[in-house]
Design an enzyme around this catalytic site. Structure first.
Site, PDB file in Angstrom:
ATOM      1  N   LYS A 172       0.876  -1.165   0.000  1.00 58.79           N
ATOM      2  CA  LYS A 172       0.000   0.000   0.000  1.00 58.79           C
ATOM      3  C   LYS A 172       0.917   1.220   0.000  1.00 58.79           C
ATOM      4  O   LYS A 172       1.433   1.633   1.040  1.00 58.79           O
ATOM      5  CB  LYS A 172      -0.900   0.000   1.244  1.00 58.79           C
ATOM      6  CG  LYS A 172      -2.205   0.820   1.092  1.00 58.79           C
ATOM      7  CD  LYS A 172      -2.018   2.293   0.845  1.00 58.79           C
ATOM      8  CE  LYS A 172      -1.627   3.043   2.119  1.00 58.79           C
ATOM      9  NZ  LYS A 172      -1.555   4.539   1.873  1.00 58.79           N
ATOM     10  N   GLU A 247       9.489   1.560  10.915  1.00 63.50           N
ATOM     11  CA  GLU A 247      10.549   2.546  10.718  1.00 63.50           C
ATOM     12  C   GLU A 247       9.854   3.893  10.760  1.00 63.50           C
ATOM     13  O   GLU A 247       9.162   4.280   9.828  1.00 63.50           O
ATOM     14  CB  GLU A 247      11.272   2.309   9.383  1.00 63.50           C
ATOM     15  CG  GLU A 247      12.632   2.998   9.309  1.00 63.50           C
ATOM     16  CD  GLU A 247      12.536   4.430   8.811  1.00 63.50           C
ATOM     17  OE1 GLU A 247      12.539   5.346   9.669  1.00 63.50           O
ATOM     18  OE2 GLU A 247      12.445   4.631   7.599  1.00 63.50           O
ATOM     19  N   CYS A 281      13.618  11.078   7.265  1.00 62.55           N
ATOM     20  CA  CYS A 281      13.474  10.704   8.676  1.00 62.55           C
ATOM     21  C   CYS A 281      14.794  10.778   9.430  1.00 62.55           C
ATOM     22  O   CYS A 281      14.810  10.986  10.643  1.00 62.55           O
ATOM     23  CB  CYS A 281      12.859   9.313   8.791  1.00 62.55           C
ATOM     24  SG  CYS A 281      13.731   8.043   7.865  1.00 62.55           S
ATOM     25  N   GLU A 382       9.345  16.310  15.152  1.00 64.74           N
ATOM     26  CA  GLU A 382       9.832  16.151  13.786  1.00 64.74           C
ATOM     27  C   GLU A 382       9.073  17.098  12.867  1.00 64.74           C
ATOM     28  O   GLU A 382       7.860  16.977  12.707  1.00 64.74           O
ATOM     29  CB  GLU A 382       9.660  14.705  13.326  1.00 64.74           C
ATOM     30  CG  GLU A 382      10.257  14.431  11.959  1.00 64.74           C
ATOM     31  CD  GLU A 382      10.169  12.973  11.557  1.00 64.74           C
ATOM     32  OE1 GLU A 382      11.136  12.445  10.992  1.00 64.74           O
ATOM     33  OE2 GLU A 382       9.110  12.359  11.815  1.00 64.74           O
TER      34      GLU A 382
END
Length: 475
Positions: A172, A247, A281, A382
């Site tokens: 997906k 992750e 990331c 973040e």
């Protein structure tokens, strides 16, 4: 064969394009124009894809490892043959500058697939422990859910080891940048991958993603994305006690010691903060420097920022393109406003649109905040944009404490006068990977995080092991 429009935009189930109901617009973030539509898949499409993967699993898992490796290498060759087409697709759908798309967005999946293929040749598929034969077998059907920031690399980092392991896959991809996944499906077919071994279902996370994570026919979910979404995947997957590899996000610290080469530390550090427009990331978004060197480092960083031209991502000279979407642009802007409100010193950039860019594009200003405290939002959360927080520290112990003071632990860096001193500090950082003095990325080293940056590892031998079960046969 060139990927057709149908191949690029339909689901890919059981070896062929499959039309679906509903439509999700794919928008070029540089222009605001809709460039394609993909169907809005859900439970029915996920069920069909998982069924295809289940039917394909017995034959694929029994295929000799050498043949599975050969298939992965053929897929790699297919990616190489379509290098320019794929680079253009990535730039169009999520805004990476074209030079970055060609070099990194394509280079990383090429390297990681070659890496896991090489690992398989010497991998210990079985071993004897006392009177037991210990064998490693494919876990089964893998549900892969991937983000928009590296729309090919994040898929290949899961697909290549899963295929080598003998698993079948239902993907997906992100609905923000789904077109590259469609092209990859066509490449896998051209590479001779049997029908059902790799399937693609388009859709949103709450619909298609959740259906995939919850499906009882899925043996493992490998997810890359936000912490919030990762928590939900883990929660949904727990109902069937499936393996879940996550992750997730990062807020990586770059610790510059007092004996480091400052010009190199700032140049490399800023590059690793602004990489892919900060939409990475592992981005080193916190620059930790001795108090006495703070102002000098800020001055160097501001000067270096001038080299990061913002503009049309199809321009070869552009280093920072638009954010991936108007939603992401708004998110970054809100963080910039919050940083100012919290008292961070605005050294360069800040809220507002950069000069000379399209009014319709999702652009933000590359920004450096100085004098940032650890309790500020811009030092803890973040942002996922080209935003650097420069943070002063009094001694090495405080630097390590600041580096470890977030919920994340994905990446980081240390710049020191000697490698020995750098490694000493790196060992104290609670994070999954640390670069010392600009150490190069290694596509076969384990990649993953501590704390809320995730569970499990990708790439190389460790990434291959994620897709395997271990069986003991007593003799």
């Amino acid at each position: 064969m060139t990927a057709s429009t149908d191949t690029m935009t339909d689901h890919w189930i059981d070896g062929s394009p499959t039309t679906g109901a509903g439509a999700i617009a794919v928008v070029n973030p540089a222009t605001g124009e809709t460039i394609a539509e993909v169907p809005r898949g859900g439970t029915a499409e996920i069920d069909a894809a998982v069924g295809a993967a289940q039917r394909a699993f017995p034959a694929w898992s029994a295929t000799p490892v050498a043949d599975r490796v050969a298939a992965v290498l053929r897929i790699r060759e297919g990616i190489k043959a379509r290098h320019e087409e794929l680079a253009q697709s990535i730039t169009a759908e999520m805004g990476s500058p074209i030079a970055f798309s060609r070099s990194v967005q394509l280079g990383m999946p090429m390297a990681s697939s070659k890496g896991v293929a090489g690992v398989a040749e010497s991998f210990a598929w079985s071993e004897e422990i006392g009177n037991s034969l210990v064998v490693r077998e494919p876990i089964g059907v893998v549900g892969a859910i991937t983000p928009w920031n590296y729309p090919l690399h994040q898929v290949v980092a899961k697909l290549a080891p899963a295929l080598v392991a003998g698993c079948t896959v239902v993907l997906k991809p992100s609905e923000v940048a789904p077109l590259t996944a469609g092209a990859l499906a066509a490449i896998t077919a051209e590479a001779g991958l049997p029908a059902g071994v790799f399937n693609v279902v388009h859709g949103t996370g709450p619909e298609a993603g959740e259906a995939l994570a919850a499906h009882p026919g899925v043996d493992m979910v490998s997810f890359t994305g936000s912490v919030a979404a990762g928590r939900r995947v883990q929660e949904v997957g727990a109902a069937t006690v499936k393996r879940v590899a996550l992750e997730l996000g990062g807020k990586s610290a770059n610790i510059v010691l007092d004996d480091a080469e400052l010009s190199k530390a700032v140049k490399v550090g800023l590059g690793n903060c602004f990489i892919n427009g900060g939409q990475t990331c592992t981005a080193w978004t916190r620059l930790l420097v001795p108090e006495a060197l703070h102002d000098q480092v800020v001055e160097l960083a501001v000067a270096q920022t001038a080299k990061y031209g913002v503009g049309d991502p199809t321009d070869e000279s552009t280093r920072i393109g638009p954010m991936s979407s108007a939603t992401q642009q708004e998110r970054v802007t809100q963080y910039l406003e919050r940083g100012v409100a919290d008292g961070a010193q605005l050294a360069v950039g800040g809220p507002g649109r950069p000069d000379g860019v399209s009014e319709a594009g999702a652009y933000v200003r590359p920004t450096i905040f100085a004098g940032v405290r650890r309790d500020m939002t811009v030092a803890q959360e973040e942002i996922f944009g080209p935003v650097l927080s420069v943070m002063p520290y009094s001694d090495v112990d405080e630097a390590v404490d600041i580096a470890n003071s977030t919920i994340y632990g994905l990446a980081g860096a240390v710049f020191a006068g000697t490698q020995e001193r750098g490694v000493e500090v790196a060992r104290r950082m609670r994070t999954g990977q640390v670069d010392v003095n600009g150490g190069a990325f290694n596509p076969v080293a384990p990649f993953g995080g501590y704390k809320q940056s995730g569970t499990g590892r990708e790439l190389g031998r460790y990434g291959l092991e994620e897709f395997l079960e271990i069986k003991s046969i007593q003799l």
